[in-house]
Design an enzyme around this catalytic site. Structure first.
Site, short mmCIF file in Angstrom:
data_model
loop_
_atom_site.label_atom_id
_atom_site.label_comp_id
_atom_site.label_asym_id
_atom_site.label_seq_id
_atom_site.Cartn_x
_atom_site.Cartn_y
_atom_site.Cartn_z
N SER A 146 29.71 -101.44 44.26
CA SER A 146 29.06 -101.66 42.97
C SER A 146 27.91 -100.68 42.78
O SER A 146 27.29 -100.23 43.77
CB SER A 146 28.52 -103.10 42.97
N LYS A 168 27.20 -105.83 49.64
CA LYS A 168 27.93 -104.58 49.34
C LYS A 168 27.37 -103.42 50.18
O LYS A 168 28.13 -102.62 50.72
CB LYS A 168 27.83 -104.23 47.84
N TYR A 206 23.91 -110.72 47.07
CA TYR A 206 25.19 -110.13 46.64
C TYR A 206 25.17 -108.61 46.85
O TYR A 206 26.07 -108.03 47.47
CB TYR A 206 25.47 -110.46 45.17
P1 NAD Z 1 36.70 -112.19 40.53
O1 NAD Z 1 35.87 -113.33 41.01
O2 NAD Z 1 37.41 -112.34 39.24
O3 NAD Z 1 37.75 -111.78 41.66
C1 NAD Z 1 37.54 -112.00 43.03
C2 NAD Z 1 38.75 -112.71 43.56
O4 NAD Z 1 38.61 -112.92 44.97
C3 NAD Z 1 38.96 -114.09 42.95
O5 NAD Z 1 40.30 -114.19 42.52
C4 NAD Z 1 38.67 -115.07 44.09
O6 NAD Z 1 39.44 -116.25 43.99
C5 NAD Z 1 39.03 -114.23 45.30
N1 NAD Z 1 38.32 -114.56 46.55
C6 NAD Z 1 36.98 -114.70 46.72
N2 NAD Z 1 36.71 -114.97 48.02
C7 NAD Z 1 37.91 -114.98 48.68
C8 NAD Z 1 38.28 -115.20 50.02
N3 NAD Z 1 37.38 -115.48 50.95
N4 NAD Z 1 39.58 -115.11 50.35
C9 NAD Z 1 40.53 -114.85 49.40
N5 NAD Z 1 40.23 -114.66 48.12
C10 NAD Z 1 38.93 -114.71 47.74
O7 NAD Z 1 35.75 -110.91 40.50
P2 NAD Z 1 36.01 -109.46 39.88
O8 NAD Z 1 35.06 -109.27 38.76
O9 NAD Z 1 37.43 -109.22 39.68
O10 NAD Z 1 35.45 -108.58 41.09
C11 NAD Z 1 36.31 -108.03 42.07
C12 NAD Z 1 35.48 -107.24 43.06
O11 NAD Z 1 34.75 -106.22 42.38
C13 NAD Z 1 34.44 -108.06 43.81
O12 NAD Z 1 34.35 -107.60 45.14
C14 NAD Z 1 33.16 -107.76 43.07
O13 NAD Z 1 32.03 -107.91 43.90
C15 NAD Z 1 33.37 -106.30 42.70
N6 NAD Z 1 32.59 -105.87 41.55
C16 NAD Z 1 32.73 -106.52 40.37
C17 NAD Z 1 31.98 -106.11 39.27
C18 NAD Z 1 32.11 -106.81 37.93
O14 NAD Z 1 31.30 -106.57 37.05
N7 NAD Z 1 33.10 -107.67 37.71
C19 NAD Z 1 31.09 -105.02 39.38
C20 NAD Z 1 30.98 -104.38 40.61
C21 NAD Z 1 31.74 -104.81 41.69
C1 UD1 Z 2 24.87 -107.39 36.90
C2 UD1 Z 2 24.27 -107.45 38.27
C3 UD1 Z 2 24.84 -106.34 39.13
C4 UD1 Z 2 26.37 -106.41 39.13
C5 UD1 Z 2 26.86 -106.34 37.68
C6 UD1 Z 2 28.34 -106.41 37.54
C7 UD1 Z 2 22.02 -108.44 37.92
C8 UD1 Z 2 20.57 -108.19 38.01
N1 UD1 Z 2 22.82 -107.36 38.18
O1 UD1 Z 2 24.54 -106.16 36.35
O2 UD1 Z 2 24.35 -106.45 40.44
O3 UD1 Z 2 26.90 -105.34 39.87
O4 UD1 Z 2 26.28 -107.44 36.97
O5 UD1 Z 2 28.81 -107.68 37.90
O6 UD1 Z 2 22.46 -109.54 37.66
N2 UD1 Z 2 22.25 -109.57 29.16
C9 UD1 Z 2 21.69 -110.26 28.11
N3 UD1 Z 2 22.09 -111.56 27.90
C10 UD1 Z 2 23.01 -112.18 28.67
C11 UD1 Z 2 23.60 -111.47 29.74
C12 UD1 Z 2 23.18 -110.16 29.96
O7 UD1 Z 2 20.85 -109.73 27.40
O8 UD1 Z 2 23.31 -113.37 28.43
C13 UD1 Z 2 21.85 -108.18 29.40
C14 UD1 Z 2 21.22 -107.96 30.76
O9 UD1 Z 2 19.85 -108.14 30.72
C15 UD1 Z 2 21.62 -106.50 31.03
C16 UD1 Z 2 22.93 -106.31 30.27
O10 UD1 Z 2 23.01 -107.38 29.35
O11 UD1 Z 2 20.66 -105.67 30.47
C17 UD1 Z 2 24.14 -106.33 31.18
O12 UD1 Z 2 24.07 -107.50 31.98
P1 UD1 Z 2 25.21 -107.91 33.02
O13 UD1 Z 2 26.51 -107.96 32.32
O14 UD1 Z 2 24.75 -109.13 33.71
O15 UD1 Z 2 25.28 -106.68 34.01
P2 UD1 Z 2 24.12 -105.99 34.89
O16 UD1 Z 2 22.83 -106.63 34.71
O17 UD1 Z 2 24.20 -104.53 34.64
#
Ligand code: NAD
Ligand code: UD1
Length: 341
Positions: free
Chosen positions: A124, A153, A149
């Protein structure tokens, strides 16, 4: 090629599984469904006309992992499975370290025992912390993680580096995602958060569909163009394409050893108010909002330098903000309650 996708029923996982299938890969999904519905996999199968080998199980279960690898000849692992709610991670840090860090160690240990050496990790932008200047580049030192969290990572990236140094056959890619949003253009799969969404887009979409009354904009007094925070939002299908590119890159570059990190972002930052406006235009719905205090831990603005992924993986995000909003709205309006429970 056969790919194991951990967490493949989740938001990013399901979109990536779909794209792997349409690119001719065989896919095995391991997911304990703690934050997902099996319906996402059913819909992926329906959309692609292909089968997914689905195993309900936990990455911490080394016995289950061993039998999975013995049953399927896996060429590479894409590791999405993790807990991902930043705020929650400060309340229950031990669960986060247990699931994310210990879970990854279990997976890597079983892979090492069975000599499976190709690994793609969901990292991330949060690993850059607040110390680095924007745009973030892969050569920058990792920052001080602001949450358990984020720390999970950073720790896993370090584990991968140490593992690769100890075993020259081990080859890994860390994909550092910026802010993934949007949904598959069919509107059949998308992000289905449990409870109150933490992230901006799912919240905006739930306000637009009438599930929540109004959005709180966290702070309008940042030193940004309109005072609200700016982020690098990218379409989840572009992100999925980044994973296919990474698998192909690992296959092609057989001389590469070690761990390589790539930013996956658009290289552009968009403010919260611009997101609201773009969503209203795409959905033709009003998104009422109020200005609320800043959210603890938020940085004013960050975005990716994504040139490395472009040069080496041949990847670039191609879908624009309008498409991100249109596809989010299609998913949300077709599935106001998410997947059937
Ligand atoms: P998500 O929660 O939708 O997907 C994660 C999946 O992993 C889920 O289906 C959950 O059931 C499964 N899971 C969790 N723990 C498990 C375990 N111990 N064994 C087996 N399955 C398990 O999340 P996502 O948004 O799809 O994110 C996927 C990955 O990307 C994660 O590692 C997350 O940290 C990373 N990531 C997400 C974002 C974002 O904004 N969504 C941003 C940066 C990184
Ligand atoms: C967040 C996480 C980051 C993670 C990323 C993707 C924090 C501090 N950071 O990032 O570690 O990798 O999600 O999962 O939580 N916002 C509003 N109102 C809301 C929700 C969000 O104004 O109800 C704003 C936030 O202040 C931010 C922007 O929208 O400025 C994006 O927020 P969000 O989607 O949570 O992502 P990040 O903060 O970038």
């Amino acid at each position: 090629m056969k790919i194991l996708v951990t967490g493949g029923a989740g938001y990013i996982g399901s979109h990536t599984v779909l794209l792997l299938l349409t690119n001719g890969f065989e896919v095995v999904v391991l997911d304990n469904l703690m934050n997902a519905s099996i319906e996402s996999i059913r819909r992926v199968e329906h959309l692609t006309g292909k089968k997914v080998s689905f195993i309900k199980g936990d990455i911490q279960d080394k016995t289950a992992l061993t039998s999975l690898f013995n049953e399927h000849a896996i060429d590479a692992v894409i590791h999405f499975a993790a807990l991902k709610a930043v705020g929650e991670s400060s309340t229950i840090p031990l669960e986060y370290y247990q699931n994310n860090v210990h879970g990854t160690l279990c997976l890597l240990e079983v892979m090492a025992n069975l000599n499976i050496n190709h690994f793609i990790f969901s990292s991330s932008a949060t690993v850059y912390g607040g110390e680095n200047a924007v745009p973030y580049e892969e050569s920058m030192p990792l920052g001080e993680a602001s949450s358990p969290y984020g720390a999970s990572k950073v720790m896993i990236e370090r584990v991968l580096k140490d593992l690769a140094q100890s075993n020259l056959d081990f080859r890994a890619v860390c994909l550092r995602y910026f802010n993934p949003i949007g949904a598959h253009e069919s509107g059949q799969i998308g992000e289905d958060p449990k409870g109150i969404p933490n992230n901006l887009l799912p919240y905006v979409a739930q306000v637009a569909v009438g599930k929540r009354e109004r959005l709180q904009v966290f702070g309008d007094d940042y030193s940004t163009q309109d005072g609200t925070c700016e982020r690098d939002y990218l379409h989840v299908m572009d992100l999925a394409e980044g994973h296919v590119a990474a698998v192909n890159w690992l296959q092609k570059n057989s001389e590469f050893t070690g761990v390589e990190a790539f930013n996956l972002g658009t290289g552009k930052a968009v403010s919260v108010l611009s997101i609201i406006k773009a969503f209203e235009q795409a959905s033709q719905q009003k998104v009422p909002y109020t200005i609320a205090p800043r959210r603890h831990g938020d940085l004013p603005a960050f975005w990716a330098n994504a040139e490395k992924a472009n040069k080496q993986l041949g990847w670039r995000a191609t879908r624009d903000l309008t498409q991100m909003m249109t596809d989010t709205w299609r998913w949300q309006s077709n599935n106001p309650e998410g997947y059937p429970k």
